[in-house]
Every structure is written in C-alpha cells, then in structure tokens.
Design an enzyme around this catalytic site. Structure first.
Site, mmCIF file in Angstrom:
data_model
loop_
_atom_site.group_PDB
_atom_site.id
_atom_site.type_symbol
_atom_site.label_atom_id
_atom_site.label_comp_id
_atom_site.label_asym_id
_atom_site.label_seq_id
_atom_site.Cartn_x
_atom_site.Cartn_y
_atom_site.Cartn_z
ATOM 1 C CB CYS A 1 -81.787 76.753 -12.640
ATOM 2 S SG CYS A 1 -80.787 75.263 -12.480
ATOM 3 C CE LYS B 1 -77.617 74.023 -12.522
ATOM 4 N NZ LYS B 1 -77.672 73.095 -13.670
ATOM 5 C CG ASP C 1 -76.376 61.052 -17.326
ATOM 6 O OD1 ASP C 1 -77.466 61.634 -17.423
ATOM 7 O OD2 ASP C 1 -75.980 60.192 -18.137
ATOM 8 C CG ASP D 1 -80.995 70.699 -8.687
ATOM 9 O OD1 ASP D 1 -80.321 71.689 -9.038
ATOM 10 O OD2 ASP D 1 -81.256 69.737 -9.434
ATOM 11 C CG ASP E 1 -81.152 66.652 -11.975
ATOM 12 O OD1 ASP E 1 -81.312 67.015 -13.155
ATOM 13 O OD2 ASP E 1 -80.529 67.319 -11.135
ATOM 14 C CG HIS F 1 -78.864 71.787 7.981
ATOM 15 N ND1 HIS F 1 -78.483 71.619 9.292
ATOM 16 C CD2 HIS F 1 -78.269 72.933 7.562
ATOM 17 C CE1 HIS F 1 -77.684 72.617 9.647
ATOM 18 N NE2 HIS F 1 -77.544 73.428 8.619
ATOM 19 C CB THR F 2 -83.314 75.045 9.029
ATOM 20 O OG1 THR F 2 -82.972 74.865 10.406
ATOM 21 C CG2 THR F 2 -84.518 74.184 8.685
ATOM 22 C CG ASP G 1 -83.210 67.929 -15.833
ATOM 23 O OD1 ASP G 1 -82.030 67.636 -16.102
ATOM 24 O OD2 ASP G 1 -83.576 68.294 -14.700
#
Length: 813
Positions: free
Chosen positions: A455, A458, A491, A514, A537, A588-589, A677
């Site tokens: 994370c 981001k 949210d 995510d 989440d 999906h890849t 979170d």
C-alpha cells in the site's frame, strides 16, 4: 579455481558501472531457470554473498528456510558463556537474501518430489519447483529412545536450545540445594558446552548472590573424552575439567530419559535437573526416504562435485530428479568422510558455488578435495582456549583472542554495516540529480530509485483528491440498473442497494477493490497478504465477503515459470479467501516487470445499509482503538535495501496475514460508532477522514481527535529503520497532512511521530467505541486472538467549531 572465481566477483562488484550493468541485465532477462536452496546453513550463506556480488541473469534463486536467522555454530559456546549476544552469533538470512536478490520462503522442507522436480513443504503451501537444487540443512543430535525429547534439550535446533538456556539463566536465583546440570556427549561440542555452561552459571549465581545452591555440572561420555583428538588435547581438557569441578562420567551409554532421570546401558541411572544433549548427529527423517543415495547413517552421499545421485532402484525419469547438490552436515563426500563440523561447510561453499554456476551455464565443474584436518579452538568460558590440530595441543588466553577474532571476522562478512556492501541504486544517478535540482524535486529523486510496493505504492491522498476534483463522474447508476449507491466515494467500500424487479425489497451489496505490487519476495506469502488487504475494506464496513475477482500481474518468464508463480500466488490468496468464506469467481492476468495482485470484492451487509460500520458518526468522548501495530511502510522500505532484520519482517508478515473480520465483529459487539482500516494513507490520513466526516456524509459537523504516541503499538524494528533515515516512498505525500495536527511542532520531537504518517499494508482497524466499554473491548480483542496487540490509542475530544477545517488532530507526545 575458487580464488579466481572469488576475485572475478569482487572485481565486478567493486566497479559500479560493471556491477550495475550486470544488475540491469539480471532484472531485464526473463526467468529461464530456477535454482533452489533448501536450508540456510554456512555453505549457502557464502553462496548468497557471492550471488549478491555477481547475479546470474535468467536464473531465479529461491531460499527455503525454517528459520529467518541461522546460528554460527562456532560462536554458540561463546554465547552460552555470555561473550556474545544472540544477535552477534546469528546470520540474518533475510538481509542476505535481499542483498543476493533471492526469494526467501519461510517454510520447512519435508520431502522431495524427484519425478516432478519439486520440494515438498510443510503446512498448506504448494511445492516449489526447481531446475537445480542444493541442500544445506544441517543436522541434529541423535537422541535415543522415543518420548524423552521432552525431558532433555538437544543442542540443535539451536533456537530450541537457546530458549532452554535462557530459561535456565532466568531461574538461577530461585535455585537451592543441589542443582545437577548434565551434558550428554563427550565430543568437542559437549566438552565446550560443559565448560562454558559451568563458567556462566557460576557467574550468574555470584551476580544474584545465591550462595545456597551446590552446582554440579557433569559431562556424560559413552567412551573416552574427545575421541577424535590427540592425547595432548585430551590431557589438557581433563585438567581443565578437574580444575573447574566438572565431573566426567565415561562408559555411560545413555539409552533414554524419563522424568529427570537418564537411563544408561547396563541399568545405571543418573538423576538430573537440566540435561543438554550433544551427541553424534543425525539427519532429518525425510532425507533417508527422499529417493537420493545416503551413507550408512542416513546422510546424503555426494561425489567430489558435491552432487547427489539416486538411491538404488529409484527411477524418476531421464533427468534423475536433478541436478541436486548437497553440502554441510547433511552431506557425506564419498570416500572422503569428515567430521560434522562447521569449518567443512564453510570451506565447501566456493566449490559448490562454482559447480552450481557450471551446471546452470553449461561449464566444466571442479573436483573438490576436502581438507583432512582443521584447527579446533575450544572455548573454556573463562577467557582461555585449547587449540587442537593434528598433534598440536595448546592452551592459553591468546588462543581465545585468536578464536574471537576469527569468528567475529567471519560474521562481519555477512552483517549490515559490516562486510556486506551496499550497491548503488542507479547508473544515471548523477544525471538525475542535476535534473532534480533544476526542477526543485530532490525529495522525489530520493525516493525514485526504490519505490515501495504494497500500500506504500499508492498515489498520495492530496494528489488523488486534486485529480478526482477535476473530473465529473456519475454518482448514481441509471434507472435501468435498479440500484442505488447508499455509501459511495469517501468510505472504505461502496454500499449499493440492489432493488428486485417489481418489488420494494432490496439487498445491501458492499463493493471494494485493491491492487498493489509485491513488496515481499515469497509469492505465497504475498498472495495471502494481498487477499487479506483487499478483504479488509469489506470487513471494516461490518460486511461479509461473498465473491472476489482477481487481477494478477506476472513477471516475464518461461511459461512453466509463470505457471509456478500463479500457483504459489493464488494458493496463498486462497488461504485468506477460504478463511473469510469468500469465493473466487474469476479474474484477469497480464505480464509485467513485477509481481502484482489485487481483488475486487463483493459482500453482503447483514441488516442492511443502516448496519454499516462507516467512517462517519464519531461521537465525542469515544475511545479510539487500533487493532494492529503500525510501521510496515518503513520496515519494508528498509527491507528493500537489505537493512531490516529477518525477525522484524517475520513478525510484521505474521500480523499482516491476519484477517480483520473477527475484530470487526468484536468492535460491533462493544458499541462501535465509527470504523475504518488503516492502510496507505497512514494512521493520520485515515483518522482525519473520520474526523472530517464526523457528523455523517450529509453533515458539515467535524470532530477533533487526539492520538497518544506512547500508547501506539509499533512493529519491532520500525523505530530503528526510521533512525537510519529510511521511510516509505509514500511518506512525503502522507506527511503533508501534518497541517491538520494542531501541535505539530511539539509532537515532531517524539521519535514515534513520523510513524503516524507511515503507510500501512494489511493494517488493522481504527474504531471508536464508548469509553466505558473500551478496556473490555481491548481485552476481548486480545484474548480471542483476533488482535493480540490491540490498544486504546486516543479519543474523540470535541466537535470542531464551525469553519475550523484544518487542525482536527491533536497528538499527545
């Protein structure tokens, strides 16, 4: 040949242009071969250092290890005597693996699938495939009997012995009467342990003033003392034992142990209070049955190329399950049997490395001739040593100084801020610095060469908000969709009311997504953490996850390597999805430079929209509870630079692998009024979102909250990483939120302060509960195991006066 190879690697590494060019080639070459190391022993440690200096383009290296730290056996007696701390006598495999660009898999190998060329692991992990395999897993003392291992403590695994030794030292002050401490095994290891344990225990008794105990240390030998050493050494050893009052019991062959009693052949018994087992070693049980040829004692039998062969009668196809190599205690070189001593494992390292390279690159292998003897230095625990080599027998303090120098020098080669060198991060650093100065962006450059994963990857909150404010996006679906967004942007997850045809009935659906790049080399562990993070989440809203869609990003490599990556990645994710009761319904890849994984999660909100745990609706006086420690951003930024210790990373990953669902249930049971979170925007960023929405989405009321720095649970090592000047690449963007902290100038003096801006991956929940229920809630979180380190970290102070938009946080330093 070995020296020439070492010199070549050293020259490459000492030349930044050549080293960086090789690094770039390694990064850009697709994965073609898998070299797998099982075990982090002395031999593999040396090879990891070589790989760090000279990587092999096209070769992915994986280290499978039970322990993140491996002990240096030569310093164990010194640790027992109190000369070294635990940290000083352990190699950090996490640091070595990062330096060598090696995937470290924290798991235990339990067998081999030779036909499919895979290493079988414990627990629920899928096997790991290999093209070339090397085994260096050490050995353990051979304990006789069946259930006696609960009564005595083998010296290996050293982690178990270390815990027992710490317990013995802690209990010294409570001893009284006669205390019988036995060491079983008359070899060099048993002799050193008896001497160093006696010296340390006498010091500890004197330190705590315990004069009421009579200490008896006894060394139990099946035959004579030090049978593999010359008569002069044995005579010196006996003299030292007599002078220190350590009794040697020869001719006692221990068959088994019961409660505080050793049973010997012939019916003799020996009562004890503490017993350490340091006898002839044996291999792990799976080695004898893995399909490879072994010697009479069950150790892998290798030729002088250090290569294994199949056991008689085993047929696994044209590849013969290999090539497979072995070194250290687990291996015996055919017709060149040597004692199971660490010095042979160390000396074998370069020869094994050359032969592994030769196998992968199609070059000629070298023939290894192990030395026939070595200098043994036996620590007596009182600042003196006995030296043994051939017919040599010496005793003196200068020998301890020599041993200490040799051991510390060897360890220095593998330690941070020591002999483990740093590599420059970019060939174009000079050009980039000039451009950055001109553009006023030196802070950006500082973080540009090592962008964080997880994370921490981001986009900053300020940048994201500014961008989204410039785009007009639909806030509600069209009429034909038969749906209404009840909780939207702002949210943790969206709550959508799905309407049934020709009916007023509706179902509250929770939707979130995510995705991030990998921040840990083990794809199984990364898969687990990525799924935990994506589910969080949904859990933070009080919802039950139902289905998930996966987005998988796989590095360029041969097709069979990509298949193995997907297996490891999705197997890890499956453990979290299964635990949460969430079905994977598609995905999906895509190919990319780095491994990445994300999930779009859909869930159900029991009780409807009104039951959602939202960021809004903070109430004055409510206590703020944090369910997990913080510090993952700085820890994994340091880990990328090989500057975070293995135990720190292991602890953090264990916590990050825990789902937040049970914590959300407990918080709800204790009157939770608002919840979120803590992830990429850090504790401050997510608390600030709660404060700004304090009165609900339709209200302009804001709240002012306080965070108490001394109450914050922190991951071990986070402060040490900050002290090195290491932080996440997202930290500068998060730190802009300091303008919301009313007492920033005062709070910044506390070394913990930067951690409230630290971006978290798979972080805990931040929730507000009534103050009278706060401690009861924390106790429930801890005792249930849902959040072992949950804490009250602050409170909601008051409503913000109308127009007060900025300083909504107060930090109690």
């Amino acid at each position: 040949i070995c020296r020439a190879a070492l010199d070549r690697s050293a020259r490459l590494f000492a030349s930044p242009p050549q080293a960086l060019a090789l690094q770039k080639q390694w990064e850009e070459t697709p994965i073609l071969k898998d070299l797998v190391f099982v075990g982090g022993g002395h031999t593999h440690a040396g090879i990891l250092r070589m790989l760090g200096m000279e990587p092999l383009p096209g070769v992915r290296v994986t280290l499978i290890t039970r322990d993140v730290e491996t002990p240096y056996s030569g310093m164990l007696p010194g640790h027992v005597a109190g000369d070294y701390t635990r940290r000083e006598c352990h190699l950090d495999l996490n640091v070595l693996a990062r330096f060598a660009r090696v995937r470290m898999v924290h798991a235990t190998a339990v067998n081999l699938d030779l036909k499919n060329k895979r290493v079988i692991l414990d627990s629920d992990r899928p096997p790991i495939g290999y093209d070339v395999l090397s085994i260096n897993i050490g050995s353990a003392p051979k304990v006789q009997g069946g259930d006696e291992t609960s009564q005595v403590t083998p010296v290996k695994p050293i982690a178990g012995f270390g815990a027992k030794w710490d317990a013995i030292l802690e209990g010294v002050q409570k001893w009284c009467g006669i205390r019988r401490v036995y060491v079983v095994g008359g070899g060099a290891g048993g002799f050193e342990l008896a001497m160093t344990m006696e010296a340390r225990l006498q010091k500890e008794l004197q330190k705590c003033g315990n004069t009421s105990v009579q200490l008896e240390v006894k060394l139990v030998c099946r035959s004579e003392l030090l049978p593999q050493h010359n008569p002069g050494v044995r005579a010196l050893a006996k003299k030292c034992l007599e002078e220190r009052g350590v009794e040697v019991l020869t001719g006692y062959e221990v068959t088994h142990a019961t409660e505080k009693l050793l049973h010997c052949k012939g019916g003799k018994t020996l009562p004890f209070d503490d017993c350490i087992w340091c006898t002839q070693v044996m291999p792990q049980a799976w080695v004898r049955d893995c399909g490879l040829r072994t010697d009479k004692d069950g150790f892998l039998l290798v030729n002088q190329h250090m290569q294994c062969s199949l056991a008689p009668g085993i047929d696994v196809g044209p590849d013969n399950g290999g090539p497979i190599f072995a070194a250290g205690d687990i291996a015996s070189i055919e017709e060149h049997e040597r004692p199971k001593a660490g010095v042979f494992a160390v000396m074998a390292g370069m020869a094994l490395w050359i032969n592994l390279r030769a196998t992968l690159l199609g070059e000629k292998k070298v023939t290894y001739w192990p030395q026939s003897n070595f200098l043994g230095l036996f620590n007596l625990g009182d600042g003196t040593c006995i030296a043994s080599r051939g017919l040599l027998a010496l005793e003196g303090r200068w020998l301890w100084a020599l041993k200490d120098w040799i051991d510390r020098r060897w360890m220095w080669n593998y330690t941070l801020h020591g002999g483990l060198p740093e590599m420059a991060e970019s060939l174009d650093a000079g050009v980039a610095e000039g451009m950055a100065k001109a553009a006023g962006s030196l802070e950006l450059l500082k973080h540009a060469t090592m962008r964080c994963g997880g994370c921490g990857a981001k986009v900053g909150a300020t940048t994201l908000s500014a961008a989204m404010a410039r785009v007009t996006l639909p806030q509600q679906p069209g009429a034909l969709a038969q749906a209404k967004v009840a909780v939207g942007v702002g949210d943790d997850a969206a709550v959508v009311e799905l309407l049934a045809d020709n009916s007023q009935a509706s179902v509250a659906s929770v939707q979130t997504i995510d995705f991030f790049r990998s921040f840990v080399a083990d794809p199984f562990r990364f898969g687990r953490v990525a799924a935990v993070h994506a589910l969080s989440d949904c859990e933070a809203m009080g919802a039950v996850a139902q289905t998930a869609l996966a987005l998988v990003q796989i590095p360029f490599s041969a097709e069979e390597k990509q298949e193995e990556d997907i297996v490891q990645l999705m197997a890890g994710a499956a453990t979290a999805l299964t635990e949460a009761g969430c079905a994977l319904v598609g995905g999906h890849t895509c190919e990319a430079r780095e491994l990445g994984l994300g999930f779009a999660v859909n869930g159900r909100l029991p009780g409807g929209v009104s039951e959602a745990l939202k960021k809004a609706s903070l109430q004055v006086g409510h206590a703020l509870i944090l369910t997990k420690p913080i510090g993952t951003g700085t820890l994994f930024a340091a880990d990328m630079r090989a500057k975070a210790r293995g135990p720190w990373i292991a602890e953090a990953l264990d916590s990050m692998s825990m789902l937040n669902g049970r914590s959300a249930d407990i918080l709800r049971q204790h009157g939770c009024s608002a919840c979120t979170d803590v992830t990429g925007f850090g504790l401050v960023g997510h608390l600030l979102e709660m404060c700004r929405q304090g009165g609900g989405a339709s209200s302009s009321k804001k709240m002012v909250a306080e965070v108490e720095l001394e109450k914050l649970p922190l991951y071990e090592g986070a402060l040490e990483c900050l002290a090195q000047g290491i932080s996440s690449s997202l930290q500068p963007a998060n730190t802009r939120l300091r303008r919301s902290v009313a007492n920033h100038e005062e709070a910044r003096k506390n070394p913990k302060y930067p951690l409230i801006f630290d971006p978290q991956t798979a972080g805990g929940l931040l929730a507000a509960v009534p103050p009278e229920l706060a401690e009861r809630c924390v106790e429930a979180l801890r005792s249930s195991g849902a959040a072992p380190r949950a804490c009250v970290v602050g409170s909601v102070l008051r409503e913000a006066p109308p127009g007060e938009m900025v300083e909504l946080l107060h930090v109690k330093a």
